[in-house]
Design an enzyme around this catalytic site. Structure first.
Site, PDB file in Angstrom:
ATOM      1  N   ASP A 427       6.849 -10.215   1.551  1.00 15.85           N
ATOM      2  CA  ASP A 427       7.954  -9.878   2.437  1.00 15.85           C
ATOM      3  C   ASP A 427       9.168 -10.683   1.968  1.00 15.85           C
ATOM      4  OD1 ASP A 427       9.338  -8.938   4.766  1.00 15.85           O
ATOM      5  OD2 ASP A 427       8.997 -10.911   5.653  1.00 15.85           O
ATOM      6  N   ASP A 621       5.394 -13.337   7.083  1.00 17.34           N
ATOM      7  CA  ASP A 621       5.634 -14.430   8.023  1.00 17.34           C
ATOM      8  C   ASP A 621       4.654 -14.426   9.185  1.00 17.34           C
ATOM      9  OD1 ASP A 621       6.444 -12.350   9.611  1.00 17.34           O
ATOM     10  OD2 ASP A 621       8.568 -12.874   9.619  1.00 17.34           O
TER      11      ASP A 621
END
Length: 744
Positions: A427, A621
């Protein structure tokens, strides 16, 4: 009729090796009314759901005792009508008579010498009798024979009891059965001396197996890092209280040199904190109001006031300990294969030994004694101790080594898989970048003046871009004038009166509706946007004063981490929901492929495509990337130990280091290499002694020495992983201070 099951958890004293767990699982699995069985040889615990109408709790405990273990109930149910926990169980685990149960894998308790354990006493007793018998051989050989027989009987008795119990519970070909048959057979064919040596060396080998406890001891030592007391701050006064009594929301004071007593948020004060117990970072990190702190971190210089965010039972250290202890529940595929292999392997050894002992005398008229001797030796060579230990010892050591460096791995399956993935997808926000936009450029005639006035306008806003501007001004040491009549025009601008001037910080498009922007300023804005930066224009009424560029910059170690992964032969790709221009700008900077404008369902599709080409890991995350983390072969969560990061993914990087991903790959490969060597040691030594025994070059005690030697080699090799340091040791993460922007 509804079946009511009791949820039971036992401390099973002595169940501290892989073969122990196998025996207990087979026994419990054969009892009616059992379910949800979970065992841990790291914690020596057994938890299960038990229908006590089908199998009384007393029966379960008696069976465990018959196998040679001492169960202590940790959670006596209070439900009406349920049997009461046995009062005779000592929950301190300190007064059990291990020798009475003949357990052979006991690891020394902290501070307890090996010879004081039940197994240690057995080794010493057998060894003394063996030495005395050997000495008597020089004086009176007849007494020497009795001494060897006595040493054999004392050593083999607890093994025979356990072998009988295992046979009752469906495991007739246990290790204990093999050694018992071999030792008794040696006495019966007139080789009492070798029988005594066999049980002595076997006892020594099993004592060595307890050395694997060093791996779990390294993890449990984390518990000692959290302080026992805390300074509770109330009405301006401090009072010392037990750290485990702190409640969420209370305020504590942490003095210089003290450890932080709980996970929390700094309310006031600035200090350098050593987070190495939790994140593996070797360099202290400067933290101030608003930053997160972890229980066990060392406050090096300043006085801090901290709001408690988590109770002691839920702080980061407690969660790490719990999750590492539970990690073995997810067995590595190799471990599952070895378990299945050993179940067929041991009966096969018994069959081959019987054929070697019987066929030559029965069909070829040879003497019985030499072939019985060889058959007994093959029983000993075939003991699968080292083979069964080879995988869990390495996995436990690998997980322990990773945890010490802030790499939390949630099971053997994850540890094995990480090193074999072909692609790692990242990400962007909060993973490859810090997740905190910062000012990168300030353009204007007086750059400090542009930054000072823009920060004054934004001083009352909590928007991330506003915070980036005010942080940059503070980092440059600028004093901000007061702002009045501040107003926000959503998505367009923030306006305020500063020093009598009507100022606004606007998006370029909104600024163009208010004023005519000079061509050079428009070109600057376009250049910043092509680089993936967000540009804002400072206007004094309708007069442009300057442009500020802001971007969520890559982490300081992101480029190095990606280079390390490429050198390891792993392909990298960035998956982001940001627009393509921003994503491509970051991707070009870091040198990796980019797929942008992705919704959560798009990330799932991309992960599925990558999986079709080989193993894929996803690094995110731990919050908005949860679906992709779950879809990938291995999910790796960034972040300082957040709840979602710890619970969603298969592994978590407790330090804010992207290089931790490369370390995970290296640790996985080192562990798998260690396992391959362990299996080679275990099977190679057995193969050598199999051939030499059939050729008549080796005898019984040498055969058992082969098994003991393989166990020692496998254990020592696995413990080498505890010294694993990764590539060049931990790197420091980016400090929590704001860099001064480059002006130009």
């Amino acid at each position: 009729m509804t079946t009511s099951r009791s949820q039971l958890e036992y401390f099973v004293d002595g169940m501290d090796c892989a073969s122990c767990v196998q025996k207990v699982e087979r026994m419990v699995g054969g009892l009616p009314g059992t379910g949800e069985v979970k065992t841990s040889f790291n914690r020596q615990t057994l938890s299960l759901a038990l229908d006590e109408h089908q199998t009384p709790r007393a029966t379960l405990e008696q069976n465990l005792q018959a196998l040679g273990y001492t169960p202590s109930l940790l959670n006596p149910p209070a439900a009406p009508g349920s049997p009461v926990a046995h009062k005779g169980h000592d929950h301190e685990h300190g007064d059990h008579d291990h020798a009475g149960h003949g357990h052979v894998h006991e690891a020394p308790k902290p501070g307890q010498p090996w010879y004081a354990t039940g197994q240690g006493k057995l080794v010493v007793t057998s060894g003394v009798l063996l030495a005395l018998a050997w000495l008597f051989g020089f004086v009176e050989p007849q007494f020497a024979t009795f001494g060897y027989i006595a040493a054999t009987v004392i050593g083999v008795w607890p093994l025979a009891r356990k072998a009988y119990a295992s046979a009752r519970f469906g495991d007739p070909f246990s290790i204990n059965m093999l050694v018992s048959l071999a030792a008794v057979g040696a006495v019966l064919i007139g080789q009492a001396a070798e029988g005594a040596v066999v049980v002595f060396f076997f006892a020594v080998g099993e004592l060595l197996e307890g050395a694997a406890g060093r791996a779990r001891a390294g993890i449990q030592a984390l518990a000692a890092l959290a302080p026992k007391t805390a300074l509770l701050l109330k009405n301006g006064q401090t009072r010392e209280v037990p750290a485990d009594s702190l409640a969420v929301g209370q305020i504590v004071q942490v003095n210089p040199g003290a450890r932080v007593p709980a996970d929390g948020t700094i309310l006031s004060g600035t200090s350098s904190l050593d987070d190495s117990p939790v994140t593996g970072e070797s360099v202290p990190v400067v933290k101030s109001a608003g930053n997160t702190v972890y229980a066990g971190s060392i406050n090096t210089d300043g006085v801090l006031t901290v709001r408690v965010d988590k109770a002691a039972s839920d702080n980061t250290i407690a969660r790490i300990i719990h999750m590492v202890e539970e990690a073995e529940g997810s067995k590595a595929p190799t471990a599952r294969f070895i378990d299945r292999f050993s179940r067929s392997y041991t009966p096969g050894v018994v069959a081959v030994s019987a054929l070697v002992a019987l066929i030559p005398p029965l069909f070829f008229g040879t003497a019985w004694s030499p072939w019985l001797y060889k058959g007994i030796a093959l029983l000993l060579i075939g003991c699968p101790c080292a083979l069964v230990l080879s995988v869990p010892a390495a996995i436990t050591s690998g997980i322990s080594a990773g945890t010490r460096r802030g790499l939390l791995i949630k099971g053997g399956a994850a540890l094995e898989s990480i090193g074999s993935v072909k692609t790692i997808a990242f990400d962007k926000t909060g993973t490859l970048t810090a997740g905190k936009p910062r000012v990168t450029d300030v353009i204007g005639q007086d750059r400090n003046e542009v930054l000072r006035l823009a920060a004054a306008v934004e001083s009352g806003s909590s928007h991330p871009l506003a915070k980036a501007i005010t942080d940059a001004a503070k980092g440059a040491g600028l004093t901000l004038p007061p702002a009045v009549d501040a107003q926000a025009i959503p998505g367009k601008a923030v306006t305020a009166i500063v020093e009598g001037r009507a100022l606004s910080v606007s998006s370029p498009r909104h600024a163009a509706t208010l004023a005519t922007l000079p061509a050079d300023l428009q070109a600057t804005v376009s250049r910043f946007e092509e680089q993936g930066r967000t540009a804002v224009v400072l206007l004094d009424g309708t007069t442009p004063l300057g442009v500020i560029a802001i971007r969520d910059e890559p982490r300081s170690d992101a480029r190095d981490a990606l280079a390390q992964l490429r050198s390891l032969g792993v392909k990298t790709v960035m998956l982001t929901g940001d627009n393509a221009r921003t994503g491509q700008a970051i991707g070009r900077n870091l040198g990796l492929d980019v797929q942008a404008d992705l919704l959560p369902e798009d990330k799932l599709r991309v992960i599925a495509d990558l999986k079709a080409r080989g193993g894929v890991a996803m690094v995110g995350d731990g919050i908005n990337d949860a679906p992709a983390l779950a879809q990938s072969d291995v999910g790796i969560a960034m972040g300082g130990g957040t709840d979602v990061a710890l619970e969603t993914a298969d592994a978590a990087l407790l330090g804010e280091r992207v290089t931790g991903v490369a370390d995970l790959v290296r640790l996985s490969r080192a562990t798998m290499q260690n396992i391959k060597w362990n299996i080679a040691f275990a099977l190679g030594l057995k193969l050598i002694f199999l051939v030499t025994t059939l050729l008549g070059y080796t005898n019984l005690w040498m055969a058992i020495l082969a098994d003991t030697g393989a166990t020692a080699l496998v254990t020592a090799n696995a413990l080498r992983l505890l010294r694993w340091k990764g590539e060049g040791g931990p790197r420091s993460s980016t400090p929590a201070t704001v860099p001064v922007p480059q002006h130009g």
